[in-house]
Design a protein around this motif. Structure first.
Motif, PDB file in Angstrom:
ATOM      1  N   LEU A  16      16.828  10.579   9.785  1.00 23.15           N
ATOM      2  CA  LEU A  16      16.643   9.205  10.440  1.00 23.15           C
ATOM      3  C   LEU A  16      15.080   8.900  10.306  1.00 23.15           C
ATOM      4  O   LEU A  16      14.606   8.020  11.011  1.00 23.15           O
ATOM      5  N   ASN A  17      14.476  10.048   9.910  1.00 23.88           N
ATOM      6  CA  ASN A  17      13.143   9.960  10.124  1.00 23.88           C
ATOM      7  C   ASN A  17      12.543   8.752   9.281  1.00 23.88           C
ATOM      8  O   ASN A  17      12.992   8.756   7.999  1.00 23.88           O
ATOM      9  N   LYS A  18      11.446   7.820   9.686  1.00 25.28           N
ATOM     10  CA  LYS A  18      11.094   6.690   8.909  1.00 25.28           C
ATOM     11  C   LYS A  18      10.431   7.043   7.612  1.00 25.28           C
ATOM     12  O   LYS A  18      10.773   6.167   6.460  1.00 25.28           O
ATOM     13  N   SER A  19       9.809   8.194   7.325  1.00 27.19           N
ATOM     14  CA  SER A  19       9.275   8.510   6.101  1.00 27.19           C
ATOM     15  C   SER A  19      10.186   8.839   4.901  1.00 27.19           C
ATOM     16  O   SER A  19      10.244   8.497   3.735  1.00 27.19           O
ATOM     17  N   TYR A  20      11.446   9.570   5.613  1.00 33.49           N
ATOM     18  CA  TYR A  20      12.582   9.749   4.542  1.00 33.49           C
ATOM     19  C   TYR A  20      13.416   8.267   4.260  1.00 33.49           C
ATOM     20  O   TYR A  20      13.482   8.062   3.278  1.00 33.49           O
ATOM     21  N   THR A  21      13.595   7.567   5.367  1.00 29.85           N
ATOM     22  CA  THR A  21      14.410   6.264   5.121  1.00 29.85           C
ATOM     23  C   THR A  21      13.786   5.175   4.528  1.00 29.85           C
ATOM     24  O   THR A  21      14.057   4.473   3.532  1.00 29.85           O
ATOM     25  N   ASP A  22      12.247   5.135   4.838  1.00 28.94           N
ATOM     26  CA  ASP A  22      11.507   3.926   4.197  1.00 28.94           C
ATOM     27  C   ASP A  22      10.859   4.642   2.742  1.00 28.94           C
ATOM     28  O   ASP A  22      10.402   3.674   2.196  1.00 28.94           O
ATOM     29  N   GLY A  23      11.052   5.986   2.441  1.00 24.42           N
ATOM     30  CA  GLY A  23      10.658   6.356   1.223  1.00 24.42           C
ATOM     31  C   GLY A  23      11.057   5.683  -0.213  1.00 24.42           C
ATOM     32  O   GLY A  23      12.360   5.217  -0.034  1.00 24.42           O
ATOM     33  N   VAL A  24      10.450   5.782  -1.181  1.00 27.85           N
ATOM     34  CA  VAL A  24      10.880   4.976  -2.394  1.00 27.85           C
ATOM     35  C   VAL A  24      11.243   6.114  -3.498  1.00 27.85           C
ATOM     36  O   VAL A  24      11.984   6.231  -4.155  1.00 27.85           O
ATOM     37  N   GLN A  33       0.930  -1.332  -0.067  1.00 24.05           N
ATOM     38  CA  GLN A  33      -0.150  -0.064   0.079  1.00 24.05           C
ATOM     39  C   GLN A  33       0.792   1.258   0.025  1.00 24.05           C
ATOM     40  O   GLN A  33       1.844   1.176   0.840  1.00 24.05           O
ATOM     41  N   TRP A  34       0.546   2.164  -0.876  1.00 22.80           N
ATOM     42  CA  TRP A  34       1.591   3.454  -1.172  1.00 22.80           C
ATOM     43  C   TRP A  34       0.974   4.331   0.017  1.00 22.80           C
ATOM     44  O   TRP A  34      -0.143   4.448   0.291  1.00 22.80           O
ATOM     45  N   TRP A  35       1.873   5.107   0.558  1.00 23.21           N
ATOM     46  CA  TRP A  35       1.658   6.116   1.585  1.00 23.21           C
ATOM     47  C   TRP A  35       2.405   7.487   0.988  1.00 23.21           C
ATOM     48  O   TRP A  35       3.149   7.281   0.176  1.00 23.21           O
ATOM     49  N   CYS A  36       1.742   8.784   1.409  1.00 29.57           N
ATOM     50  CA  CYS A  36       2.525   9.916   0.870  1.00 29.57           C
ATOM     51  C   CYS A  36       2.689  10.913   2.304  1.00 29.57           C
ATOM     52  O   CYS A  36       1.822  10.773   3.059  1.00 29.57           O
ATOM     53  N   HIS A  37       4.147  11.176   2.477  1.00 34.79           N
ATOM     54  CA  HIS A  37       4.294  11.932   3.874  1.00 34.79           C
ATOM     55  C   HIS A  37       4.687  13.370   3.357  1.00 34.79           C
ATOM     56  O   HIS A  37       5.645  13.307   2.359  1.00 34.79           O
ATOM     57  N   THR A  38       4.167  14.299   3.859  1.00 33.15           N
ATOM     58  CA  THR A  38       4.651  15.890   3.536  1.00 33.15           C
ATOM     59  C   THR A  38       5.528  16.101   4.942  1.00 33.15           C
ATOM     60  O   THR A  38       4.849  16.428   5.778  1.00 33.15           O
ATOM     61  N   PRO A  39       6.635  16.301   4.601  1.00 37.70           N
ATOM     62  CA  PRO A  39       7.592  16.439   5.981  1.00 37.70           C
ATOM     63  C   PRO A  39       7.484  17.898   6.274  1.00 37.70           C
ATOM     64  O   PRO A  39       7.052  18.804   5.505  1.00 37.70           O
ATOM     65  N   LEU A  40       7.922  18.081   7.563  1.00 35.87           N
ATOM     66  CA  LEU A  40       7.938  19.442   7.910  1.00 35.87           C
ATOM     67  C   LEU A  40       9.081  20.111   6.980  1.00 35.87           C
ATOM     68  O   LEU A  40      10.273  19.557   6.749  1.00 35.87           O
ATOM     69  N   GLN A  41       9.097  21.311   6.574  1.00 36.47           N
ATOM     70  CA  GLN A  41      10.023  21.970   5.601  1.00 36.47           C
ATOM     71  C   GLN A  41       9.910  23.395   5.428  1.00 36.47           C
ATOM     72  O   GLN A  41       8.954  24.177   6.040  1.00 36.47           O
TER      73      GLN A  41
END
Length: 146
Positions: free
Chosen positions: A121-129, A99-107
């Motif tokens: 080290l944030n999970k959305s960054y390290t697990d992002g494709v 299942q795809w997910w989308c995260h908009t990081p604090l920026q």
């Protein structure tokens, strides 16, 4: 000997199984190729085009090993980027249990750049494709990593 990169000659049209390296460079009859993979995808890019006698030609490829990104996620990204076209915006896309997910990081962003304020080290960054960012009103083109 590099612990992350391996170097090979294409003596056959077929690739052997992946090595344990992050990147594999392949010199082939038709150029230099870079091959890599992760659980979600496999890629082989032609880095340079040339002629090398005595080797076999290779073909570039991209294989997605998970479902395609749903159109609803792409629509959400386009809508979010359209809210303020004068400012870039960054998104991370990843896959969990197919299942795809989308995260908009604090920026922090401007009309010419965007920078995540979240740690690498944030999970959305390290697990992002996929990392996507808008260009606002600027020309649509591929961005170079800094």
């Amino acid at each position: 000997m590099n612990p992350f990169i391996s170097y090979h000659f294409a003596t056959s049209n077929n690739f052997p199984p992946y090595s344990q390296k992050l990147q594999e460079y392949w010199l082939a009859a038709n150029g230099l190729f870079l091959r890599s993979h992760r659980r979600e995808l496999e890629v082989c890019l032609q880095v340079t085009q040339t002629q090398v006698a005595g080797l076999q030609p290779l073909e570039p490829y991209f294989r997605l090993k998970v479902p395609k990104v749903p159109s609803s996620i792409i629509t959400d990204i386009i809508n979010a980027a359209s809210i303020n076209p004068q400012q870039e915006i960054l998104f991370y896309l990843g896959v969990t249990n197919n299942q795809w997910w989308c995260h908009t990081p604090l920026q922090t962003a401007s009309s010419t750049h965007v920078l995540s304020l979240e740690s690498a080290l944030n999970k959305s960054y390290t697990d992002g494709v996929v990392e996507i960012h808008s260009h606002g009103t600027l020309e649509r083109r591929s961005s170079k990593s800094s």
